[in-house]
Design an enzyme around this catalytic site. Structure first.
Site, PDB file in Angstrom:
ATOM      1  N   THR A  95      23.959  51.340 -36.908  1.00  0.00           N
ATOM      2  CA  THR A  95      24.726  50.116 -37.141  1.00  0.00           C
ATOM      3  C   THR A  95      24.317  49.533 -38.487  1.00  0.00           C
ATOM      4  O   THR A  95      23.132  49.396 -38.777  1.00  0.00           O
ATOM      5  CB  THR A  95      24.489  49.096 -36.009  1.00  0.00           C
ATOM      6  OG1 THR A  95      24.959  49.651 -34.780  1.00  0.00           O
ATOM      7  CG2 THR A  95      25.213  47.789 -36.280  1.00  0.00           C
ATOM      8  N   VAL A  97      23.914  47.077 -41.803  1.00  0.00           N
ATOM      9  CA  VAL A  97      23.684  45.719 -42.296  1.00  0.00           C
ATOM     10  C   VAL A  97      24.809  45.372 -43.270  1.00  0.00           C
ATOM     11  O   VAL A  97      25.280  46.223 -44.027  1.00  0.00           O
ATOM     12  CB  VAL A  97      22.304  45.636 -42.993  1.00  0.00           C
ATOM     13  CG1 VAL A  97      22.176  44.380 -43.847  1.00  0.00           C
ATOM     14  CG2 VAL A  97      21.180  45.691 -41.956  1.00  0.00           C
ATOM     15  N   ILE A 131      19.102  51.264 -38.075  1.00  0.00           N
ATOM     16  CA  ILE A 131      19.666  50.215 -38.922  1.00  0.00           C
ATOM     17  C   ILE A 131      20.077  50.841 -40.249  1.00  0.00           C
ATOM     18  O   ILE A 131      19.247  51.396 -40.973  1.00  0.00           O
ATOM     19  CB  ILE A 131      18.644  49.083 -39.160  1.00  0.00           C
ATOM     20  CG1 ILE A 131      18.325  48.357 -37.838  1.00  0.00           C
ATOM     21  CG2 ILE A 131      19.159  48.103 -40.214  1.00  0.00           C
ATOM     22  CD1 ILE A 131      19.501  47.609 -37.226  1.00  0.00           C
ATOM     23  N   LYS A 132      21.373  50.748 -40.551  1.00  0.00           N
ATOM     24  CA  LYS A 132      21.884  51.332 -41.797  1.00  0.00           C
ATOM     25  C   LYS A 132      21.776  50.326 -42.940  1.00  0.00           C
ATOM     26  O   LYS A 132      22.191  49.180 -42.815  1.00  0.00           O
ATOM     27  CB  LYS A 132      23.349  51.753 -41.638  1.00  0.00           C
ATOM     28  CG  LYS A 132      23.537  53.057 -40.912  1.00  0.00           C
ATOM     29  CD  LYS A 132      25.003  53.435 -40.813  1.00  0.00           C
ATOM     30  CE  LYS A 132      25.492  54.165 -42.032  1.00  0.00           C
ATOM     31  NZ  LYS A 132      26.891  54.634 -41.854  1.00  0.00           N
ATOM     32  N   LEU A 133      21.228  50.799 -44.037  1.00  0.00           N
ATOM     33  CA  LEU A 133      21.055  49.985 -45.242  1.00  0.00           C
ATOM     34  C   LEU A 133      21.513  50.787 -46.449  1.00  0.00           C
ATOM     35  O   LEU A 133      21.279  52.001 -46.517  1.00  0.00           O
ATOM     36  CB  LEU A 133      19.578  49.616 -45.428  1.00  0.00           C
ATOM     37  CG  LEU A 133      18.943  48.730 -44.355  1.00  0.00           C
ATOM     38  CD1 LEU A 133      17.451  49.009 -44.258  1.00  0.00           C
ATOM     39  CD2 LEU A 133      19.192  47.259 -44.676  1.00  0.00           C
TER      40      LEU A 133
END
Length: 317
Positions: A95, A97, A131-133
């Site tokens: 998912t 950011v 967590i996608k950044l």
């Protein structure tokens, strides 16, 4: 006789690049990845209407501020769709950011904490979440901080070797080097319209990164992403993971052509050298026109789709 998708599953972890629940049920990937563009696409489907309504209703309970309500609703929607997905796949959901935070390390960390908390409320442990950044310097530093807290990260919009090196040195759990978007850039710049899979600059980029990681003993997972054709995928067979759109998963399942292992982990043979500092990272990015342009474009496009998603959510307020 097995098809190419079945053969690929034997040597590479197959991930679905979609927010479409039905596609995920059909192709049975181990993991799934989403981004603002995919969430927007899903949100525009009739079957997700109740998710939007529920996200907005929840957001109204959190704040009286109209702007904050929309931000909260966007986060809630992402987590709700992610929860649906993670209840189907055996592995993880990625998912993202908000892309508008790509140059703000602290704000990215805070958004990650918020997403993890929302997943926890939904009964999903952080061990199921990536967590996608964006792979900016600030995004990589946010990932470095989060990894130390036990929150695993997926560094996306990765186009350069410098980005890959910095991600590994930061201890990122996983990177998503983009294959097809690199090819797009070279096609536009050179006018050359056809590339053999082995000569595809996106394929060559991922191959170089994969070999560097394995030779230097980095544990960061390499997950090739953004494919334009199945030739790019089969040329990266053996990569740790590949995240693939439903259309290309279908093509692979309809092909019975033989599949050869292209990438192999032969073990660490080299000690990592001096790590990149911020100045060196920015200089290397500056020297790579393709990576600079595609990273900026990717952030702009994801941010634009986030705004479109928020506009859609406003219609439910």
């Amino acid at each position: 006789m097995s098809n190419q998708l079945q053969a690929l599953r034997d040597i590479t972890t197959v991930v679905a690049d979609t927010g479409d629940i039905e596609a995920i049920k059909k192709y049975q990937p181990v993991d799934a990845t989403t981004n603002p563009s995919l969430l927007l696409k899903a949100a525009e489907m009739e079957q997700y209407r109740s998710h939007l309504e529920n996200a907005v209703a929840w957001a109204k309970e959190q704040s009286d501020d109209a702007d904050q309500q929309i931000i909260d609703a966007g986060d809630k929607l992402a987590v709700t769709i992610g929860t649906d997905i993670v209840n189907i796949v055996p592995g993880r959901i990625s998912t993202e950011v908000d892309a508008r935070l790509s140059f703000d390390t602290q704000a990215s960390i805070e958004k990650a904490h918020k997403l993890i908390a929302l997943y926890k409320e939904a009964g999903i442990d952080k061990s199921r979440i990536l967590i996608k950044l964006a792979s900016t310097w600030e995004g990589i530093k946010a990932a470095e901080h989060l990894e130390k807290e036990g929150i695993n990260c997926n560094l996306t919009l990765l186009f350069s070797f410098a980005q890959a090196q910095a991600c590994a040195e930061a201890g990122a759990y996983l990177i998503s080097p983009f294959v097809g978007r690199i090819l797009d850039w070279y096609k536009a710049k050179t006018g050359k319209t056809e590339y053999a899979a082995s000569e595809d600059p996106g394929v060559q980029s991922v191959t170089k990164i994969y070999n560097y990681y394995k030779e230097h003993g980095y544990k960061t997972v390499v997950m090739g992403a953004s494919f334009r054709n199945i030739g790019e995928i089969t040329e990266l067979a053996g990569c740790d993971r590949l995240t693939i759109s439903p259309g290309l998963l279908e093509e692979l399942s309809n092909s019975d052509a033989p599949l050869e292992v292209k990438l192999k982990d032969t073990g660490a043979t080299t000690t990592p050298g001096k790590p990149l500092d911020e100045a060196a990272f920015r200089w290397e990015m500056n020297q790579d026109a393709m990576a600079t342009e595609k990273l900026s474009e990717g952030i702009r496009n994801f941010a634009a789709d986030q705004v479109k998603l928020e506009t859609l959510l406003k219609s439910y307020v």
